[in-house]
Design a protein around this motif. Structure first.
Motif, PDB file in Angstrom:
ATOM      1  N   ASN A  65       0.879  -1.158   0.000  1.00 42.74           N
ATOM      2  CA  ASN A  65       0.000   0.000   0.000  1.00 42.74           C
ATOM      3  C   ASN A  65       0.920   1.213   0.000  1.00 42.74           C
ATOM      4  OD1 ASN A  65      -1.643   2.194   0.610  1.00 42.74           O
ATOM      5  ND2 ASN A  65      -2.964   0.992   1.956  1.00 42.74           N
ATOM      6  N   ILE A  66       1.235   1.719  -1.194  1.00 39.59           N
ATOM      7  CA  ILE A  66       2.191   2.817  -1.342  1.00 39.59           C
ATOM      8  C   ILE A  66       1.757   4.047  -0.555  1.00 39.59           C
ATOM      9  CG2 ILE A  66       3.131   4.489  -3.014  1.00 39.59           C
ATOM     10  CD1 ILE A  66       4.576   1.855  -3.066  1.00 39.59           C
ATOM     11  N   ASN A  67       0.475   4.357  -0.591  1.00 38.47           N
ATOM     12  CA  ASN A  67      -0.009   5.558   0.110  1.00 38.47           C
ATOM     13  C   ASN A  67       0.175   5.454   1.617  1.00 38.47           C
ATOM     14  OD1 ASN A  67      -0.761   6.716  -2.329  1.00 38.47           O
ATOM     15  ND2 ASN A  67      -2.776   5.749  -2.269  1.00 38.47           N
ATOM     16  N   ALA A  68      -0.024   4.258   2.159  1.00 39.35           N
ATOM     17  CA  ALA A  68       0.149   4.060   3.603  1.00 39.35           C
ATOM     18  C   ALA A  68       1.592   3.738   3.954  1.00 39.35           C
ATOM     19  CB  ALA A  68      -0.768   2.943   4.089  1.00 39.35           C
ATOM     20  N   GLY A  69       2.410   3.408   2.937  1.00 38.70           N
ATOM     21  CA  GLY A  69       3.804   3.037   3.200  1.00 38.70           C
ATOM     22  C   GLY A  69       3.909   1.767   4.013  1.00 38.70           C
ATOM     23  N   ALA A  70       3.054   0.795   3.699  1.00 37.42           N
ATOM     24  CA  ALA A  70       3.031  -0.439   4.487  1.00 37.42           C
ATOM     25  C   ALA A  70       2.852  -1.649   3.582  1.00 37.42           C
ATOM     26  CB  ALA A  70       1.897  -0.376   5.502  1.00 37.42           C
ATOM     27  N   GLY A  71       3.260  -2.817   4.121  1.00 36.47           N
ATOM     28  CA  GLY A  71       3.093  -4.073   3.413  1.00 36.47           C
ATOM     29  C   GLY A  71       4.070  -4.213   2.259  1.00 36.47           C
ATOM     30  N   GLY A  72       3.869  -5.253   1.483  1.00 41.75           N
ATOM     31  CA  GLY A  72       4.659  -5.459   0.287  1.00 41.75           C
ATOM     32  C   GLY A  72       6.080  -5.908   0.534  1.00 41.75           C
ATOM     33  N   THR A  73       6.837  -5.960  -0.563  1.00 44.52           N
ATOM     34  CA  THR A  73       8.234  -6.402  -0.535  1.00 44.52           C
ATOM     35  C   THR A  73       9.126  -5.271  -0.990  1.00 44.52           C
ATOM     36  OG1 THR A  73       7.549  -8.671  -0.997  1.00 44.52           O
ATOM     37  CG2 THR A  73       9.853  -8.112  -1.426  1.00 44.52           C
ATOM     38  N   LYS A  74       9.988  -4.828  -0.096  1.00 40.21           N
ATOM     39  CA  LYS A  74      10.877  -3.702  -0.350  1.00 40.21           C
ATOM     40  C   LYS A  74      12.295  -4.216  -0.537  1.00 40.21           C
ATOM     41  CE  LYS A  74      10.436  -0.175   2.568  1.00 40.21           C
ATOM     42  NZ  LYS A  74      10.671   0.825   3.636  1.00 40.21           N
ATOM     43  N   ILE A  75      13.032  -3.574  -1.434  1.00 43.40           N
ATOM     44  CA  ILE A  75      14.442  -3.915  -1.633  1.00 43.40           C
ATOM     45  C   ILE A  75      15.282  -2.826  -0.986  1.00 43.40           C
ATOM     46  CG2 ILE A  75      16.281  -4.257  -3.326  1.00 43.40           C
ATOM     47  CD1 ILE A  75      14.130  -5.289  -5.224  1.00 43.40           C
ATOM     48  N   ILE A  76      16.091  -3.220  -0.016  1.00 43.51           N
ATOM     49  CA  ILE A  76      16.954  -2.270   0.697  1.00 43.51           C
ATOM     50  C   ILE A  76      18.349  -2.880   0.772  1.00 43.51           C
ATOM     51  CG2 ILE A  76      17.379  -0.985   2.812  1.00 43.51           C
ATOM     52  CD1 ILE A  76      14.458  -1.107   3.452  1.00 43.51           C
ATOM     53  N   THR A  77      19.284  -2.317   0.058  1.00 45.46           N
ATOM     54  CA  THR A  77      20.630  -2.895   0.024  1.00 45.46           C
ATOM     55  C   THR A  77      21.430  -2.620   1.291  1.00 45.46           C
ATOM     56  OG1 THR A  77      21.464  -0.975  -1.160  1.00 45.46           O
ATOM     57  CG2 THR A  77      20.747  -2.854  -2.494  1.00 45.46           C
ATOM     58  N   ILE A  78      20.973  -1.718   2.149  1.00 43.24           N
ATOM     59  CA  ILE A  78      21.713  -1.481   3.397  1.00 43.24           C
ATOM     60  C   ILE A  78      21.317  -2.478   4.487  1.00 43.24           C
ATOM     61  CG2 ILE A  78      22.175   0.949   2.939  1.00 43.24           C
ATOM     62  CD1 ILE A  78      19.913   1.633   4.908  1.00 43.24           C
ATOM     63  N   LYS A  79      20.276  -3.249   4.262  1.00 43.15           N
ATOM     64  CA  LYS A  79      19.923  -4.329   5.186  1.00 43.15           C
ATOM     65  C   LYS A  79      20.685  -5.569   4.738  1.00 43.15           C
ATOM     66  CE  LYS A  79      16.605  -2.502   7.730  1.00 43.15           C
ATOM     67  NZ  LYS A  79      16.651  -2.403   9.173  1.00 43.15           N
ATOM     68  N   PRO A  80      21.324  -6.289   5.654  1.00 40.80           N
ATOM     69  CA  PRO A  80      22.126  -7.434   5.219  1.00 40.80           C
ATOM     70  C   PRO A  80      21.306  -8.665   4.824  1.00 40.80           C
ATOM     71  CG  PRO A  80      22.305  -7.140   7.592  1.00 40.80           C
ATOM     72  CD  PRO A  80      21.494  -5.993   7.062  1.00 40.80           C
ATOM     73  N   TYR A  81      20.142  -8.888   5.442  1.00 46.64           N
ATOM     74  CA  TYR A  81      19.406 -10.130   5.217  1.00 46.64           C
ATOM     75  C   TYR A  81      17.932  -9.845   4.973  1.00 46.64           C
ATOM     76  CZ  TYR A  81      23.662 -11.678   7.424  1.00 46.64           C
ATOM     77  OH  TYR A  81      24.980 -11.860   7.713  1.00 46.64           O
ATOM     78  N   ILE A  82      17.217 -10.866   4.526  1.00 50.92           N
ATOM     79  CA  ILE A  82      15.768 -10.723   4.368  1.00 50.92           C
ATOM     80  C   ILE A  82      15.158 -10.569   5.758  1.00 50.92           C
ATOM     81  CG2 ILE A  82      13.640 -12.000   3.876  1.00 50.92           C
ATOM     82  CD1 ILE A  82      14.805 -12.920   1.305  1.00 50.92           C
ATOM     83  N   VAL A  83      14.275  -9.601   5.873  1.00 50.12           N
ATOM     84  CA  VAL A  83      13.545  -9.350   7.109  1.00 50.12           C
ATOM     85  C   VAL A  83      12.077  -9.642   6.813  1.00 50.12           C
ATOM     86  CG1 VAL A  83      12.914  -7.631   8.845  1.00 50.12           C
ATOM     87  CG2 VAL A  83      15.190  -7.559   7.791  1.00 50.12           C
ATOM     88  N   LEU A  84      11.479 -10.499   7.611  1.00 50.22           N
ATOM     89  CA  LEU A  84      10.086 -10.880   7.416  1.00 50.22           C
ATOM     90  C   LEU A  84       9.241 -10.416   8.586  1.00 50.22           C
ATOM     91  CD1 LEU A  84      10.656 -14.599   6.297  1.00 50.22           C
ATOM     92  CD2 LEU A  84      10.205 -12.642   4.816  1.00 50.22           C
ATOM     93  N   GLU A  85       8.076  -9.876   8.282  1.00 52.22           N
ATOM     94  CA  GLU A  85       7.103  -9.538   9.319  1.00 52.22           C
ATOM     95  C   GLU A  85       6.874 -10.780  10.172  1.00 52.22           C
ATOM     96  OE1 GLU A  85       2.818  -7.361   9.210  1.00 52.22           O
ATOM     97  OE2 GLU A  85       3.150  -8.960   7.756  1.00 52.22           O
ATOM     98  N   GLN A  86       6.713 -10.612  11.479  1.00 48.11           N
ATOM     99  CA  GLN A  86       6.703 -11.749  12.401  1.00 48.11           C
ATOM    100  C   GLN A  86       5.762 -12.900  12.018  1.00 48.11           C
ATOM    101  OE1 GLN A  86       5.659 -11.429  16.747  1.00 48.11           O
ATOM    102  NE2 GLN A  86       7.901 -11.574  16.797  1.00 48.11           N
ATOM    103  N   PRO A  87       4.506 -12.664  11.663  1.00 53.89           N
ATOM    104  CA  PRO A  87       3.669 -13.814  11.281  1.00 53.89           C
ATOM    105  C   PRO A  87       4.210 -14.554  10.046  1.00 53.89           C
ATOM    106  CG  PRO A  87       2.307 -11.888  11.712  1.00 53.89           C
ATOM    107  CD  PRO A  87       3.734 -11.425  11.726  1.00 53.89           C
ATOM    108  N   ILE A  88       4.747 -13.833   9.087  1.00 50.18           N
ATOM    109  CA  ILE A  88       5.338 -14.459   7.907  1.00 50.18           C
ATOM    110  C   ILE A  88       6.588 -15.230   8.326  1.00 50.18           C
ATOM    111  CG2 ILE A  88       6.452 -14.057   5.670  1.00 50.18           C
ATOM    112  CD1 ILE A  88       4.649 -11.567   5.396  1.00 50.18           C
ATOM    113  N   TYR A  89       7.408 -14.617   9.186  1.00 50.67           N
ATOM    114  CA  TYR A  89       8.638 -15.253   9.654  1.00 50.67           C
ATOM    115  C   TYR A  89       8.337 -16.571  10.370  1.00 50.67           C
ATOM    116  CZ  TYR A  89      13.090 -15.982  11.961  1.00 50.67           C
ATOM    117  OH  TYR A  89      14.267 -16.533  12.394  1.00 50.67           O
ATOM    118  N   GLN A  90       7.349 -16.554  11.242  1.00 50.55           N
ATOM    119  CA  GLN A  90       7.010 -17.766  11.991  1.00 50.55           C
ATOM    120  C   GLN A  90       6.544 -18.884  11.057  1.00 50.55           C
ATOM    121  OE1 GLN A  90       4.262 -15.963  14.741  1.00 50.55           O
ATOM    122  NE2 GLN A  90       5.855 -15.632  16.279  1.00 50.55           N
TER     123      GLN A  90
END
Length: 187
Positions: free
Chosen positions: A44-69
């Motif tokens: 949701n671009i307008n809310a700036g939430a959800g989805g899959t973002k590419i950030i090269t300054i983060k070293p690893y994939i980060v998953l929202e907790q329910p997805i991670y579990q």
């Protein structure tokens, strides 16, 4: 080898803040879909939430907790006969004895995925291999963040004019890597 002619493309969305988002319809391990809330995968671009973002300054994939579990439970179920280590190495919570994992040129050969073993697992310390996915907590800005470890030895092309992201699969299966590229050559 001209890897650029073999890129796959996906739509690229740029938020008003300049963040890059791609569409990830599902997460699959061994061609089996990991149970997730499909609405959290939509941005949701307008809310700036959800989805899959590419950030090269983060070293690893980060998953929202329910997805991670859900992901870690499913990932573990696909590693039959390879027990988790009781003491993982921070920031990871899913680690295994490296000696129990078979390895290929593209990293551990434990499950089939577009993100290969080299990009989905990390040697956290001697004898310990961990899943290169971390828990992002509850309600992060993006449901999934793809970090730099997952982009290593993949050719990634940000086509801003075409609003698309081009990507190769791992270059390691092609017996090359990003360190072998000659960026000084002219066509």
């Amino acid at each position: 080898i001209d890897i650029s002619s073999q890129l796959g493309f996906t739509p690229l969305t740029i938020s008003p803040e300049g963040h890059y988002y791609v569409t990830l319809p599902s997460i699959r391990i061994n061609n089996k879909q990991v149970p997730t809330n499909a609405s959290s995968l939509k941005v949701n671009i307008n809310a700036g939430a959800g989805g899959t973002k590419i950030i090269t300054i983060k070293p690893y994939i980060v998953l929202e907790q329910p997805i991670y579990q859900s992901f870690t439970k499913f990932f573990t179920s696909q590693l039959l006969g390879i027990p988790k280590l009781a003491k993982p190495v921070a920031p990871f919570s899913l680690c295994h004895d490296s000696r129990k994992l078979k390895s290929t040129r593209a990293g551990p050969r434990n499950v089939k995925r577009t993100i290969t073993g080299a990009n989905s697992m990390v040697q956290a310390r001697s004898g310990v291999t961990c899943s290169a996915f971390v828990d992002g907590g509850v309600r992060p800005k993006a449901s999934i963040i793809i970090g730099s470890h997952q982009l290593q030895d993949n050719l990634v092309q940000f086509d801003l004019a075409g609003s698309r992201l081009g990507f190769s699969s791992t270059l390691l299966f092609r017996r090359t890597s990003c360190s072998n590229f000659n960026f000084t050559a002219t066509p």
